[in-house]
Design a protein around this motif. Structure first.
Motif, PDB file in Angstrom:
ATOM      1  N   PHE A   1      15.809  48.526 -41.969  1.00 16.34           N
ATOM      2  CA  PHE A   1      15.842  47.508 -43.017  1.00 16.34           C
ATOM      3  C   PHE A   1      16.890  46.438 -42.731  1.00 16.34           C
ATOM      4  O   PHE A   1      16.606  45.241 -42.779  1.00 16.34           O
ATOM      5  CB  PHE A   1      16.108  48.172 -44.372  1.00 16.34           C
ATOM      6  N   ALA A   2      18.107  46.873 -42.418  1.00 14.98           N
ATOM      7  CA  ALA A   2      19.199  45.916 -42.219  1.00 14.98           C
ATOM      8  C   ALA A   2      18.951  45.010 -41.022  1.00 14.98           C
ATOM      9  O   ALA A   2      19.423  43.862 -40.997  1.00 14.98           O
ATOM     10  CB  ALA A   2      20.519  46.669 -42.046  1.00 14.98           C
ATOM     11  N   ASP A   3      18.201  45.506 -40.039  1.00 15.57           N
ATOM     12  CA  ASP A   3      17.947  44.711 -38.836  1.00 15.57           C
ATOM     13  C   ASP A   3      17.000  43.542 -39.100  1.00 15.57           C
ATOM     14  O   ASP A   3      16.974  42.577 -38.328  1.00 15.57           O
ATOM     15  CB  ASP A   3      17.320  45.591 -37.744  1.00 15.57           C
ATOM     16  N   CYS A   4      16.189  43.665 -40.149  1.00 16.40           N
ATOM     17  CA  CYS A   4      15.102  42.697 -40.365  1.00 16.40           C
ATOM     18  C   CYS A   4      15.535  41.450 -41.130  1.00 16.40           C
ATOM     19  O   CYS A   4      14.816  40.453 -41.130  1.00 16.40           O
ATOM     20  CB  CYS A   4      13.936  43.375 -41.100  1.00 16.40           C
ATOM     21  N   ASP A   5      16.684  41.503 -41.796  1.00 13.21           N
ATOM     22  CA  ASP A   5      17.215  40.329 -42.501  1.00 13.21           C
ATOM     23  C   ASP A   5      16.151  39.678 -43.384  1.00 13.21           C
ATOM     24  O   ASP A   5      15.883  38.478 -43.302  1.00 13.21           O
ATOM     25  CB  ASP A   5      17.749  39.320 -41.482  1.00 13.21           C
ATOM     26  N   PHE A   6      15.565  40.482 -44.272  1.00 17.41           N
ATOM     27  CA  PHE A   6      14.495  39.983 -45.131  1.00 17.41           C
ATOM     28  C   PHE A   6      15.001  38.953 -46.126  1.00 17.41           C
ATOM     29  O   PHE A   6      16.101  39.071 -46.670  1.00 17.41           O
ATOM     30  CB  PHE A   6      13.857  41.140 -45.916  1.00 17.41           C
ATOM     31  N   GLY A   7      14.178  37.941 -46.360  1.00 19.44           N
ATOM     32  CA  GLY A   7      14.438  36.943 -47.384  1.00 19.44           C
ATOM     33  C   GLY A   7      13.129  36.570 -48.034  1.00 19.44           C
ATOM     34  O   GLY A   7      12.095  37.192 -47.783  1.00 19.44           O
ATOM     35  N   TYR A   8      13.137  35.545 -48.857  1.00 24.38           N
ATOM     36  CA  TYR A   8      11.914  35.096 -49.507  1.00 24.38           C
ATOM     37  C   TYR A   8      10.959  34.542 -48.461  1.00 24.38           C
ATOM     38  O   TYR A   8      11.224  33.521 -47.838  1.00 24.38           O
ATOM     39  CB  TYR A   8      12.234  34.034 -50.564  1.00 24.38           C
ATOM     40  N   ARG A   9       9.832  35.254 -48.241  1.00 23.37           N
ATOM     41  CA  ARG A   9       8.827  34.923 -47.223  1.00 23.37           C
ATOM     42  C   ARG A   9       9.496  34.704 -45.872  1.00 23.37           C
ATOM     43  O   ARG A   9       9.128  33.805 -45.111  1.00 23.37           O
ATOM     44  CB  ARG A   9       8.027  33.675 -47.622  1.00 23.37           C
ATOM     45  N   ASP A  10      10.458  35.566 -45.570  1.00 22.47           N
ATOM     46  CA  ASP A  10      11.283  35.330 -44.395  1.00 22.47           C
ATOM     47  C   ASP A  10      11.784  36.656 -43.815  1.00 22.47           C
ATOM     48  O   ASP A  10      11.875  37.664 -44.511  1.00 22.47           O
ATOM     49  CB  ASP A  10      12.467  34.448 -44.780  1.00 22.47           C
ATOM     50  N   SER A  11      12.100  36.608 -42.522  1.00 24.61           N
ATOM     51  CA  SER A  11      12.683  37.762 -41.844  1.00 24.61           C
ATOM     52  C   SER A  11      13.322  37.292 -40.550  1.00 24.61           C
ATOM     53  O   SER A  11      13.189  36.120 -40.157  1.00 24.61           O
ATOM     54  CB  SER A  11      11.606  38.812 -41.530  1.00 24.61           C
ATOM     55  N   VAL A  12      13.970  38.204 -39.859  1.00 22.90           N
ATOM     56  CA  VAL A  12      14.602  37.872 -38.583  1.00 22.90           C
ATOM     57  C   VAL A  12      13.570  37.434 -37.551  1.00 22.90           C
ATOM     58  O   VAL A  12      13.882  36.683 -36.627  1.00 22.90           O
ATOM     59  CB  VAL A  12      15.413  39.092 -38.061  1.00 22.90           C
ATOM     60  N   PHE A  13      12.305  37.865 -37.740  1.00 27.94           N
ATOM     61  CA  PHE A  13      11.250  37.530 -36.779  1.00 27.94           C
ATOM     62  C   PHE A  13      10.749  36.094 -36.936  1.00 27.94           C
ATOM     63  O   PHE A  13       9.952  35.623 -36.118  1.00 27.94           O
ATOM     64  CB  PHE A  13      10.096  38.521 -36.909  1.00 27.94           C
ATOM     65  N   LYS A  14      11.197  35.414 -37.968  1.00 27.68           N
ATOM     66  CA  LYS A  14      10.889  34.000 -38.120  1.00 27.68           C
ATOM     67  C   LYS A  14      12.089  33.131 -37.763  1.00 27.68           C
ATOM     68  O   LYS A  14      11.993  31.900 -37.770  1.00 27.68           O
ATOM     69  CB  LYS A  14      10.447  33.693 -39.561  1.00 27.68           C
ATOM     70  N   ASN A  15      13.210  33.783 -37.444  1.00 28.00           N
ATOM     71  CA  ASN A  15      14.441  33.050 -37.172  1.00 28.00           C
ATOM     72  C   ASN A  15      15.045  33.480 -35.835  1.00 28.00           C
ATOM     73  O   ASN A  15      14.564  33.095 -34.788  1.00 28.00           O
ATOM     74  CB  ASN A  15      15.420  33.237 -38.340  1.00 28.00           C
TER      75      ASN A  15
ATOM     76  N   MET B   1      -1.208  44.715 -40.793  1.00 29.83           N
ATOM     77  CA  MET B   1       0.064  45.377 -41.064  1.00 29.83           C
ATOM     78  C   MET B   1       1.221  44.760 -40.274  1.00 29.83           C
ATOM     79  O   MET B   1       2.323  44.594 -40.800  1.00 29.83           O
ATOM     80  CB  MET B   1      -0.075  46.867 -40.717  1.00 29.83           C
ATOM     81  N   GLY B   2       0.984  44.420 -39.026  1.00 32.09           N
ATOM     82  CA  GLY B   2       2.062  43.912 -38.190  1.00 32.09           C
ATOM     83  C   GLY B   2       2.671  42.613 -38.665  1.00 32.09           C
ATOM     84  O   GLY B   2       3.839  42.320 -38.390  1.00 32.09           O
ATOM     85  N   ALA B   3       1.885  41.817 -39.395  1.00 33.15           N
ATOM     86  CA  ALA B   3       2.398  40.531 -39.886  1.00 33.15           C
ATOM     87  C   ALA B   3       3.168  40.664 -41.188  1.00 33.15           C
ATOM     88  O   ALA B   3       3.937  39.766 -41.552  1.00 33.15           O
ATOM     89  CB  ALA B   3       1.239  39.556 -40.079  1.00 33.15           C
ATOM     90  N   ALA B   4       2.980  41.764 -41.896  1.00 33.71           N
ATOM     91  CA  ALA B   4       3.572  41.919 -43.235  1.00 33.71           C
ATOM     92  C   ALA B   4       5.093  41.769 -43.244  1.00 33.71           C
ATOM     93  O   ALA B   4       5.644  41.046 -44.081  1.00 33.71           O
ATOM     94  CB  ALA B   4       3.147  43.250 -43.841  1.00 33.71           C
ATOM     95  N   PRO B   5       5.830  42.431 -42.348  1.00 37.96           N
ATOM     96  CA  PRO B   5       7.291  42.269 -42.386  1.00 37.96           C
ATOM     97  C   PRO B   5       7.768  40.915 -41.866  1.00 37.96           C
ATOM     98  O   PRO B   5       8.844  40.456 -42.263  1.00 37.96           O
ATOM     99  CB  PRO B   5       7.794  43.410 -41.491  1.00 37.96           C
ATOM    100  N   ILE B   6       6.996  40.275 -40.988  1.00 35.02           N
ATOM    101  CA  ILE B   6       7.404  38.959 -40.476  1.00 35.02           C
ATOM    102  C   ILE B   6       7.518  37.987 -41.641  1.00 35.02           C
ATOM    103  O   ILE B   6       8.492  37.258 -41.783  1.00 35.02           O
ATOM    104  CB  ILE B   6       6.388  38.441 -39.441  1.00 35.02           C
ATOM    105  N   GLN B   7       6.520  38.006 -42.488  1.00 35.57           N
ATOM    106  CA  GLN B   7       6.446  37.105 -43.633  1.00 35.57           C
ATOM    107  C   GLN B   7       7.186  37.662 -44.842  1.00 35.57           C
ATOM    108  O   GLN B   7       7.451  36.937 -45.791  1.00 35.57           O
ATOM    109  CB  GLN B   7       4.965  36.869 -43.979  1.00 35.57           C
ATOM    110  N   ASN B   8       7.527  38.975 -44.792  1.00 39.99           N
ATOM    111  CA  ASN B   8       8.003  39.663 -45.992  1.00 39.99           C
ATOM    112  C   ASN B   8       7.063  39.317 -47.138  1.00 39.99           C
ATOM    113  O   ASN B   8       7.446  38.709 -48.151  1.00 39.99           O
ATOM    114  CB  ASN B   8       9.440  39.289 -46.342  1.00 39.99           C
TER     115      ASN B   8
END
Length: 341
Positions: free
Chosen positions: A156-170, A119-126
């Motif tokens: 939601f707004a804090d995570c900056d989700f994109g295609y297979r992307d999020s703020v936790f990868k950037n 579960m913890g990896a799901a939002p990192i990768q979106n």
């Protein structure tokens, strides 16, 4: 906290890459995570977070601390008349969470069935599949700031989700350890049949009044028919992102490659199928140094001989070079590296 030194983590990654971590800890509580971070700071070790191991490439020797946050627990809260919030610990298996929700009549995650990992990896990768993404059902998450050791809430707004992307990868990369994720799901059926293969599968079986269980079962069937089981064939699922290009670049490619498949992202962008690009370069089913492209799915690199990361990355680099030479498109790796090159 049980700290292990010179830990072999080959069986903790689905590519079965031989790798030894200088230090390793399996944390089952927030206290243990804080203790592990304190140890890493005292010993000047970088912290590498490892979830279910399904989307990583561990290097042969990892000098830092590999930390697995195996926090468990599921809570359900009523959000309003038609919605529930499902909060799960970062160490819960993602597919198990999907099944848990569908069994209880919570709708929204069924298209994301059988995606490996925690579960913890799901939002990192979106994470996403079959017309849906994690961001579609995301409510909030809690994460521990590695530097301050304070627990913070990300909406939601804090995570900056994109295609297979999020703020936790950037911007927030390697700065947080996610401890829990909360999803917002519906108690009313809202079938998402936007993915053509999924809709076709259900139609062929004469399923008209589609519910979440129908979609769950269909997605499981399709995934198992197309993708190798990492328990039997070591792999990390899709190895490259589907590249997103401008409409202008797509039109240029279309003139030379009339059959190139593309999907609309926006009025100005198109998403191309990385698997198709790889197939056109002749790599489907081909090996390099005992690592090979899967015979049925060009986007999947398999490691049947359990070769080291350098050989896996060598094949990935050879594929990317050929795609760039043929199409002038750069492929980006989906799995992340653990360790320093």
């Amino acid at each position: 906290m049980k700290l292990e030194h010179q830990k072999n983590i080959q069986m903790l990654n689905t590519l079965r890459i031989p790798s030894v971590a200088n230090a390793y800890v399996n944390c089952r509580s927030l206290l243990e995570i804080r203790q592990a971070i304190a140890w890493a700071c005292d010993h000047d070790k970088k912290v590498y977070v490892l979830g279910g191991g399904s989307n990583v490439i561990p290097l042969q020797h990892i000098q830092g601390l590999v930390l697995q946050p195996k926090l468990k627990g599921i809570e359900v809260f009523v959000h309003n008349n038609d919605e529930v919030l499902v909060k799960a610990g970062a160490g819960e298996n993602w597919h198990s969470i999907v099944c848990y929700c569908v069994e209880r009549g919570y709708h929204g995650v069924e298209n994301l069935a059988l995606i490996p990992g925690d579960m913890g990896a799901a939002p990192i990768q979106n994470i996403g599949a079959y017309g849906a993404e994690l961001k579609d059902v995301f409510w909030q998450l809690e994460a521990l700031n590695i530097q301050t050791q304070q627990l913070e809430v990300f909406d939601f707004a804090d995570c900056d989700f994109g295609y297979r992307d999020s703020v936790f990868k950037n911007a927030k990369r390697d700065q947080y350890i996610i401890t829990s994720v909360t999803l917002k799901l519906s108690t009313k059926a809202k079938p998402n049949l936007s993915y053509p293969a999924l809709a076709s599968h259900l139609r062929e079986r004469g399923i008209d009044n589609v519910d979440a269980k129908d979609i769950l079962n269909a997605v499981i069937h399709i995934r198992r028919s197309k993708l190798p089981d990492p328990r039997l064939v070591p792999n990390a699922g899709s190895f490259f992102k589907n590249p997103v290009v401008s409409v202008q670049q797509y039109q240029t490619l279309l003139a030379s490659f009339p059959d190139i498949p593309a999907y609309e992202v926006s009025l100005t962008q198109k998403k191309l199928a990385a698997a198709w690009l790889i197939e056109q370069t002749g790599w489907k089913g081909k090996p390099l140094d005992k690592v090979l492209v899967h015979k049925d799915h060009a986007l999947v690199l398999t490691n049947p001989s359990c070769e080291i990361a350098d050989k896996v990355l060598g094949l990935a680099d050879a594929i990317a070079r050929d795609v760039r030479a043929k199409f002038d498109i750069s492929l980006e790796l989906e799995p992340r590296l653990i360790g320093e090159l």
